[in-house]
Scaffold this motif. Structure first.
Motif, PDB file in Angstrom:
ATOM      1  N   ARG A 133      71.271  75.927  57.196  1.00  0.00           N
ATOM      2  CA  ARG A 133      71.537  75.391  55.869  1.00  0.00           C
ATOM      3  C   ARG A 133      71.509  76.488  54.811  1.00  0.00           C
ATOM      4  N   ALA A 134      70.568  77.427  54.976  1.00  0.00           N
ATOM      5  CA  ALA A 134      70.485  78.517  54.005  1.00  0.00           C
ATOM      6  C   ALA A 134      71.755  79.367  54.065  1.00  0.00           C
ATOM      7  N   LEU A 135      72.222  79.653  55.288  1.00  0.00           N
ATOM      8  CA  LEU A 135      73.419  80.484  55.428  1.00  0.00           C
ATOM      9  C   LEU A 135      74.653  79.758  54.904  1.00  0.00           C
ATOM     10  N   ALA A 136      74.723  78.440  55.139  1.00  0.00           N
ATOM     11  CA  ALA A 136      75.858  77.666  54.636  1.00  0.00           C
ATOM     12  C   ALA A 136      75.864  77.693  53.104  1.00  0.00           C
ATOM     13  N   ALA A 137      74.677  77.603  52.502  1.00  0.00           N
ATOM     14  CA  ALA A 137      74.589  77.629  51.038  1.00  0.00           C
ATOM     15  C   ALA A 137      75.010  78.998  50.504  1.00  0.00           C
ATOM     16  N   LEU A 138      74.619  80.058  51.223  1.00  0.00           N
ATOM     17  CA  LEU A 138      75.034  81.407  50.816  1.00  0.00           C
ATOM     18  C   LEU A 138      76.545  81.555  50.931  1.00  0.00           C
ATOM     19  N   GLU A 139      77.110  80.925  51.953  1.00  0.00           N
ATOM     20  CA  GLU A 139      78.559  80.931  52.140  1.00  0.00           C
ATOM     21  C   GLU A 139      79.260  80.310  50.928  1.00  0.00           C
ATOM     22  N   MET A 140      78.686  79.209  50.430  1.00  0.00           N
ATOM     23  CA  MET A 140      79.300  78.508  49.295  1.00  0.00           C
ATOM     24  C   MET A 140      79.449  79.429  48.084  1.00  0.00           C
ATOM     25  N   VAL A 141      78.462  80.295  47.849  1.00  0.00           N
ATOM     26  CA  VAL A 141      78.524  81.163  46.671  1.00  0.00           C
ATOM     27  C   VAL A 141      79.003  82.564  47.051  1.00  0.00           C
ATOM     28  N   ASP A 142      79.502  82.707  48.297  1.00  0.00           N
ATOM     29  CA  ASP A 142      80.069  83.972  48.735  1.00  0.00           C
ATOM     30  C   ASP A 142      79.044  85.101  48.704  1.00  0.00           C
ATOM     31  N   MET A 143      77.843  84.831  49.205  1.00  0.00           N
ATOM     32  CA  MET A 143      76.791  85.848  49.167  1.00  0.00           C
ATOM     33  C   MET A 143      76.214  86.122  50.559  1.00  0.00           C
ATOM     34  N   VAL A 144      76.897  85.706  51.617  1.00  0.00           N
ATOM     35  CA  VAL A 144      76.343  85.859  52.964  1.00  0.00           C
ATOM     36  C   VAL A 144      76.029  87.314  53.269  1.00  0.00           C
ATOM     37  N   GLU A 145      76.917  88.204  52.835  1.00  0.00           N
ATOM     38  CA  GLU A 145      76.711  89.615  53.173  1.00  0.00           C
ATOM     39  C   GLU A 145      75.466  90.201  52.498  1.00  0.00           C
ATOM     40  N   PHE A 146      74.920  89.493  51.510  1.00  0.00           N
ATOM     41  CA  PHE A 146      73.736  89.981  50.823  1.00  0.00           C
ATOM     42  C   PHE A 146      72.445  89.381  51.378  1.00  0.00           C
ATOM     43  N   ALA A 147      72.558  88.572  52.449  1.00  0.00           N
ATOM     44  CA  ALA A 147      71.407  87.799  52.932  1.00  0.00           C
ATOM     45  C   ALA A 147      70.143  88.645  53.101  1.00  0.00           C
ATOM     46  N   GLY A 148      70.309  89.853  53.659  1.00  0.00           N
ATOM     47  CA  GLY A 148      69.130  90.659  53.945  1.00  0.00           C
ATOM     48  C   GLY A 148      68.642  91.516  52.792  1.00  0.00           C
ATOM     49  N   GLN A 149      69.327  91.431  51.644  1.00  0.00           N
ATOM     50  CA  GLN A 149      68.991  92.331  50.521  1.00  0.00           C
ATOM     51  C   GLN A 149      67.754  91.900  49.771  1.00  0.00           C
TER      52      GLN A 149
END
Lengths: 375, 255
Positions: free
Chosen positions: B129-145
């Protein structure tokens, strides 16, 4: 187990319990609470000792910890009235309580171990001598088992409440919107910090306990990328300080309490200077690189697309001839400009470098990294 | 029986948010005075008003974060305590400690903690769910930052993603476009409009009057009291704006 090993075990347990407390205090920017608590528990300990004539009874520890917690909450209420300055309220209440503790101790406990130096820096070696026995068998120093129990309580609380604590620390508003009570959780945690301050009183005293709580956590704060990492780094630094303090104490023939705190302080200093991202050296290096880049950009845009004479450039930028020469040499070395006779010209690479810089710094959202959505 | 039936119809058809006679004060100063507001399901409403109008306080009162002097707040026809899981909140970016040692992914995953309950640890479902939400705002590539390394616009998107990870039906957002550059703002607005089109309800504190008609379908003009509330065409009129902002704001314009 030998007395030395027990001393080391007590030192390590003290350092670990203190480090765990420190992590949450440092992250929540209330390190001063450690200072206050370590002082506020003294009257509780002294009065309890006068009444019970025993130093380490669990009942006494619990009562003193509770008294310490109540004092901290009282100070927070005092702050909230807005009548007394926050720093002043801490200074007034905790120092006053501390002095009451010393007063009672000096009047009623003249012939016990409550010497001024024990109150201030504890005595680990003395604590290691106070054995406890179960069913007639001596199982080791009382202080070790007490600190082990405190460590277990802290660890269990952290493990069970991890995600709630994380929310409470990072965004109490989110926790509240989920129906949690972050204030209650915070008070529970302060109670455990108070418990640790009481339990560590014999081994670290009321001044050194502050160093053991704050220094490892503050160092870990500069190194860690997550709260989880911060807990482990703080514990590592705490344990290392205990070992170093123990060794130093042996070498100097003194109780290891003070060397432990000094080691923790030294560990912080090293991290403060050398931490890869947040350290002083790293920051200075970044700033130097930024300044060099600024001068490079001024040079590139000063020269312009048509190129110019070196003397003209120095005049336009108000740089001395020597400084101008130095910057040109550097830019030539990096391939951004080239010298054609007397004239300085920007290379293609230099032009691209200059355009990219302007777009990054002056275009759109100034100073921010470009947003992926924007593209 | 009759009462129970009543209740279930009420819960099924009630507006997403119904505020009646809400008054809130800080010390002796009233911040909200007898506020009435109805927010229908599937609408995207702006809350606008000058500084100190009580916009943030309105959201915080709905969420039970400030004591209420008087009034009644119904969320989907029930109390907040009953409906808490259907509500998500996006706080102001400035209220967050961005030096906190944590990563983008961890912050967004916090949005799922509300449903997890005590003692349960987040697992694979929460991660998804967290990754899907990051996908919505186009921030997946920043997940580990580290969150401290993000730009203002990216931080804002992380807070939105956290709310999306809650998978709520009513979203309360406090100035989600502050510090965001224009293209990002446009992308975020499209995202909010998509959510509305999928039946979600959004109440957004907004500071830019010029964009209200373009972004939102309804608006509440607030200055301690509700000056006007309703569809943008009906409520967002010059006289209402003037009454909200005082004479100096006549002619509209932006903050």
């Amino acid at each position: 187990m030998s007395l030395e090993l027990w001393t080391l075990a007590i030192a390590t347990a003290t350092a670990l319990a203190c480090a765990l407390c420190g992590v949450l205090l440092v992250v929540r920017r209330e390190a001063l609470v450690a200072e206050g608590l370590s002082h506020a528990v003294l009257p509780g300990i002294v009065v309890g000792f006068v009444l019970l004539q025993e130093r380490n009874a669990p009942l006494l520890i619990g009562a003193a910890a509770l008294a310490g917690l109540l004092m901290v909450l009282a100070v927070q209420l005092l702050r909230r009235t807005g009548i007394v300055d926050p720093d002043a309220s801490l200074g007034i209440v905790f120092s006053a309580l501390f002095s009451v503790g010393i007063l009672v101790a000096s009047q009623r406990l003249r012939n016990t171990h409550f010497h001024a130096h024990c109150i201030i820096d504890g005595d680990l070696a003395l604590a290691a001598l106070d054995d406890v026995s179960v069913g007639g068998t001596v199982i080791g120093p009382r202080a070790f088992y007490i600190l082990l129990a405190v460590l277990a309580v802290l660890g269990t609380f952290l493990a069970l409440m991890w995600k709630e604590l994380q929310m409470m620390l990072f965004d109490p508003g989110l926790a509240r919107s989920f129906g949690l009570r972050p204030g209650l959780l915070h008070a529970a945690w302060l109670g455990l910090v108070s418990l640790t301050a009481v339990a560590a009183f014999d081994t670290a005293g009321s001044i050194l306990v502050v160093a053991l709580m704050i220094a490892p956590a503050a160092a870990a704060y500069l190194l860690a990328r997550s709260l989880f990492q911060m807990v482990w780094i703080a514990c590592g630094i705490g344990a290392a300080s205990a070992a170093a303090g123990f060794g130093l104490g042996m070498g100097l023939d003194m109780t290891p309490s003070a060397p432990m705190a000094s080691s923790a302080g030294l560990a912080f200093l090293v991290v403060f200077l050398l931490a890869p991202r947040e350290g002083v050296v790293a920051r200075l290096r970044v700033r130097r690189a930024q300044r060099a880049e600024l001068r490079r950009q001024l040079l590139l845009h000063g020269v312009g697309s048509a190129g110019c004479a070196e003397s003209e450039l120095a005049g336009a930028l108000r740089w001395s001839a020597a400084q101008c020469r130095q910057e040109i040499d550097r830019a030539v070395a990096s391939g951004h400009v080239e010298c054609v006779g007397e004239r300085v010209c920007v290379t293609l690479a230099g032009q691209a470098h200059g355009r990219a810089y302007l777009a990054r710094m002056l275009g759109g959202s100034a100073g921010r990294a470009p947003d992926p959505v924007a593209s | 029986m009759h009462g129970a039936l009543d209740r279930s119809t009420r819960l099924a058809t009630a507006p997403a948010l119904g505020v009646r006679g809400l008054s809130v004060a800080y010390h002796d100063r009233p911040v909200l005075w007898n506020v009435q507001l109805e927010l229908y399901r599937g609408s995207l409403m702006a809350v606008v008003g000058p500084n100190g109008a009580g916009k943030s306080t309105l959201l915080r009162a709905v969420l039970g974060m400030v004591p209420v002097l008087a009034g009644d707040i119904a969320v989907f026809g029930g109390t907040l305590a009953e409906q808490r899981r259907r509500v998500a909140y996006v706080p102001q970016r400035s209220g967050i400690d961005w030096d906190f040692p944590t990563t983008v992914f961890e912050v967004v995953r916090m949005g799922t903690y509300g449903r997890l309950g005590w003692l349960r640890r987040p697992g694979a479902a929460e991660r998804e769910r967290a990754l899907a939400a990051l996908e919505m705002v186009d921030m997946v590539e920043f997940a580990g930052q580290q969150i401290g390394a993000l730009s203002a616009g990216q931080q804002q998107r992380v807070l939105l993603a956290r709310a999306f990870a809650q998978d709520a039906e009513l979203y309360l957002m406090d100035e989600p476009f502050v510090g965001v550059d224009a293209p990002t703002e446009a992308a975020l607005v499209r995202l909010l409009q998509e959510l509305r089109d999928r039946g979600r309800t959004l109440l957004v504190v907004h500071h830019d009057l010029a964009t209200v008609p373009e972004y939102f379908d309804s608006v509440a003009l607030l200055y301690r009291r509700v000056v006007a509330c309703g569809p943008v065409e009906a409520a967002f009129t010059e006289p209402n704006i003037a009454a909200t902002y005082g004479a100096r704001r006549v002619g509209g314009g932006t903050c």
